[in-house]
Scaffold this active site. Structure first.
Site, short mmCIF file in Angstrom:
data_model
loop_
_atom_site.label_atom_id
_atom_site.label_comp_id
_atom_site.label_asym_id
_atom_site.label_seq_id
_atom_site.Cartn_x
_atom_site.Cartn_y
_atom_site.Cartn_z
N ASP A 70 -5.47 -0.20 1.20
CA ASP A 70 -4.94 0.90 2.03
C ASP A 70 -5.04 0.38 3.39
O ASP A 70 -5.94 0.03 4.02
CB ASP A 70 -5.29 2.16 1.69
N HIS A 116 -3.24 2.98 5.80
CA HIS A 116 -2.93 4.34 6.14
C HIS A 116 -2.98 4.50 8.04
O HIS A 116 -3.73 5.15 8.50
CB HIS A 116 -4.42 5.15 5.85
N ASP A 172 0.32 2.21 0.49
CA ASP A 172 -0.59 3.44 1.24
C ASP A 172 -0.55 2.61 2.78
O ASP A 172 -1.58 2.68 3.42
CB ASP A 172 -1.75 3.68 0.83
N ASP A 204 0.47 7.64 6.47
CA ASP A 204 -0.43 8.86 6.25
C ASP A 204 -1.62 8.82 6.97
O ASP A 204 -2.40 7.63 6.64
CB ASP A 204 -0.27 9.18 4.93
N ARG A 205 -2.38 9.82 7.35
CA ARG A 205 -3.81 9.89 7.79
C ARG A 205 -3.93 9.35 8.99
O ARG A 205 -4.47 9.97 10.05
CB ARG A 205 -4.69 9.42 6.80
N ASN A 264 0.93 5.41 -3.56
CA ASN A 264 1.21 6.70 -3.80
C ASN A 264 1.47 7.71 -2.66
O ASN A 264 2.26 8.71 -2.80
CB ASN A 264 0.28 7.46 -4.67
N HIS A 265 1.15 7.01 -1.42
CA HIS A 265 1.64 7.67 -0.36
C HIS A 265 3.05 7.47 0.16
O HIS A 265 3.54 7.98 1.18
CB HIS A 265 0.55 7.49 0.93
N HIS A 277 -1.12 -0.71 -6.82
CA HIS A 277 -1.74 0.13 -6.08
C HIS A 277 -2.81 1.03 -6.73
O HIS A 277 -4.06 1.01 -6.25
CB HIS A 277 -0.64 1.19 -5.35
N ARG A 312 -7.08 14.01 -9.86
CA ARG A 312 -5.96 13.95 -9.03
C ARG A 312 -4.81 14.79 -9.33
O ARG A 312 -4.24 15.03 -8.47
CB ARG A 312 -5.50 12.55 -8.58
N HIS A 353 -6.39 2.17 -3.50
CA HIS A 353 -6.03 3.59 -3.92
C HIS A 353 -7.50 4.20 -3.58
O HIS A 353 -7.36 5.55 -3.39
CB HIS A 353 -5.56 3.66 -5.21
#
Ligand SMILES: C[S@@+](CC[C@H](N)C(=O)[O-])C[C@H]1O[C@@H](n2cnc3c(N)ncnc32)[C@H](O)[C@@H]1O
Lengths: 307, 297
Positions: free
Chosen positions: A50, A52, A78, A81-82, A110-111, A160, A207, A234
């Site tokens: 990831d 991010h 990923d 995001d974040r 998944n993002h 992922h 989740r 992940h």
């Protein structure tokens, strides 16, 4: 579009015109549409977890691991995001992909979906930077074309999240129609969402999407497909990577000091021609405010943890 | 638990609206935190609130409806819990909010400019059930004089410290805890309770997140707090608070344990449906660095 110029702007975290993003995303779609759900990749290759939106840490990653001019890379998803630089991080990878199509493989996380990016920052980042969400929409179109996995020398499966009870073979993955928003359930969702855990068999994931799977499921998948390792991302791992199930699975995490707050280190996994694993760990770029290398904007709401 | 929350939303909104007209800066800080808050943060705030409420409710319930109870919220900040508890539990004879002079003045002024909230608070104040008191808790001797004149030491009493002890130097917090335990006698009907919510960690060599909290505390913006923001974080779950209160019946859980053990599956589902949470690992890292402690004597 001048690729070198765009790359230079991106490395500096500078603004990219909307039209440039548009044409970049179009070109990428054309490139990715021809890739398989599970891409073949040769050794030597470096597997990254990831990112991010931590652009400066992504630049460190390339520095520490040889750079895209010399090394082949698989990114396990990923990208966004974040962090504060989701857009730049993602576009940087797209530019590299365009420039070195055989040297970089991008797997969907998944993002990389419309729904998740609306909650976790990428959408807001684009709104903030452009005043509208067009650029977000262009990127989401690219998300739909990203591969679901990769296979290195027919021996290491990269994904992922993890496995799916609906998927016994790599061929089953090859049969998925991937060009869509990630569904809420089913094999495509599971590949992006599932986690390994100490469970006897498939279990519900806390989740709310994907499954938990254990050593039994991993052993069965490895044996059934004649492979020796599942490399996935992940999950935040404080030490950067974590092997499980007698080395049959590894989690690689490449966002150091995740969210500028967690304090973790990051890792990438290099696989050589003998399929030996070699981990490189690295720490976060130090945050700096204002002038010079502005890493994190001065206002850091993330830092205000509840005290 | 539900009845605690039904009537208060409008009161909180009113309070926030008044904070806004008094201090744009503070309002901006709180508001942006609320609006930008990611699910991990919201869940953390939820857990912290619920953990304290659970301890409080259990205590009140065990004491029974006929036992008078006092609640003393040390370092209460802008906590408006008192309104909820005073309205639901007539047996609470006194709810005392304690903070620094500036914080107390601010809260008082804000409440003063509200309508609905002000009415309620004034009523409780008239009845002698609510009081907002300025005390510097680092000055333990003086603090004890004030606490013991404004509350009764022979009535079942709950002390709440929610993120307070981390701002008070080790020696003073130990003294404060000892003095309170000494002054509020054992053997009162219902007994006494200390509920504390605190950050922990930072001293173990590989505790990276703990180090981050520690650094954060060292840079606390409030000049008043900066000098005492030497956190007594300890590496293990038995934080300094637990050590300080250790000669009585102490239950301590980190907030991850609390989530696993004390929040029902049904409630977990309800919360999960409110806001989608993906960052489980991050949640765990954070929540294992906060503890909820209850000590009874
Ligand atoms: C982090 S805030 C917590 C506020 C509230 N308990 C909550 O959790 O929402 C800490 C509070 O403790 C107060 N405080 C810190 N040191 C104090 C002291 N020596 N005496 C009285 N209050 C103090 C601060 O003014 C502040 O309101």
């Amino acid at each position: 579009m001048n690729l070198d110029h765009t790359l230079e702007l991106l490395r500096q975290g500078k603004h990219i015109p909307e039209e440039t993003v548009y044409s970049l995303c179009l070109e990428l779609q054309e490139l990715l549409i021809n890739e398989a759900n599970v891409s073949y990749v040769d050794t030597p290759v470096t597997i990254c977890g990831d990112i991010h939106g931590q652009l400066h840490d992504l630049l460190t990653l390339f520095e520490k691991s040889g750079g895209v001019e010399k090394t082949r890379y698989i990114f396990l998803g990923d990208f966004v995001d974040r962090g504060f630089y989701s857009l730049e991080s993602f576009l940087l990878l797209l530019c590299y992909k365009l420039r070195y199509p055989d040297r970089i493989t991008l797997i969907r996380g998944n993002h990389e979906t419309r729904q998740i990016t609306k909650v976790y920052g990428f959408y807001d980042e684009v709104l903030r930077k452009y005043g509208n969400c067009n650029v977000w929409r262009y990127c989401c179109e690219v998300f739909d074309y990203l591969s679901l996995g990769a296979i290195i020398n027919n021996k290491i499966f990269c994904v992922h999240g993890g496995l799916s009870p609906d998927v016994d073979t790599l061929d089953a993955i090859r049969g998925i129609d991937r060009k869509q928003e990630v569904p809420h359930e089913g094999p495509m969702c599971d590949l992006l969402w599932s986690d390994p855990d100490d469970v006897e068999t498939w279990s519900l994931s806390p989740r709310g999407a994907g499954f938990l799977f254990g050593k039994n499921e991993v052993d069965k998948f490895l044996h059934g497909n004649d492979i020796e390792l599942i490399a996935r991302a992940h999950q935040l791992v404080m030490e950067g990577y974590k092997e499980m199930f007698d080395g049959g699975l590894v989690t690689v995490w490449s966002a150091p000091n995740y969210c500028y707050r967690c304090g973790n280190i990051a890792a990438v996994l290099e696989i050589d021609d003998q399929l030996q694993r070699n981990y490189t760990i690295f720490e976060a770029v130090q945050p700096q405010d204002g002038v010079g290398n502005a890493i994190i904007p001065t206002k850091k709401p993330q830092m205000d943890y509840f005290l | 638990m539900h009845e605690l929350f039904s009537p208060v939303r409008s009161l909180y909104d009113e309070y926030m609206a008044r904070v806004r007209s008094r201090s744009r800066r503070l309002y901006g800080q709180i508001d942006s935190r609320v609006r930008q808050s990611v699910p991990v943060m919201n869940l953390g705030t939820y857990l912290r609130t619920v953990a304290i409420d659970v301890a409080l409710l259990q205590f009140i319930e065990r004491a029974g409806p006929d036992t008078p109870v006092q609640v003393v919220n040390l370092g209460s900040g802008s906590d408006l819990r008192m309104v909820q508890y005073l309205s639901v539990f007539p047996q609470i004879v006194k709810f005392l909010d304690v903070d620094f002079e500036e914080a107390v003045a601010f809260k008082g002024q804000v409440i003063d400019t509200t309508t609905q909230l002000k009415q309620i608070v004034e009523q409780y104040t008239r009845e002698g059930r609510y009081e907002l008191l300025s005390i510097d808790l680092c000055d333990v001797q003086h603090a004890m004089e004030l606490l013991t004149t404004h509350t009764r030491t022979d009535v079942a009493t709950v002390f709440i410290t929610e993120c307070l002890l981390c701002y008070i130097p080790q020696r003073e917090s130990q003294l404060l805890i000892d003095s309170i335990q000494g002054a509020y006698s054992t053997g009162t009907p219902g007994g006494n309770l200390w509920v504390s919510y605190d950050p922990i960690g930072g001293s173990a060599p590989n505790d990276r997140f703990g180090k981050i909290i520690e650094r954060k505390l060292a840079h606390v913006q409030e000049p008043r707090l900066a000098h005492s923001a030497r956190l007594q974080l300890k590496g293990d779950v038995r934080s300094s608070v637990a050590k300080a209160i250790d000669h009585c019946n102490v239950v301590i859980r980190d907030m991850w344990q609390f989530l696993q053990e004390k929040v029902t599956d049904e409630e977990k589902k309800r919360v999960a449906a409110l806001q989608f949470l993906d960052e489980l690992e991050e949640l765990k890292v954070m929540q294992t660095h906060y503890v909820i402690l209850s000590a009874q004597w």
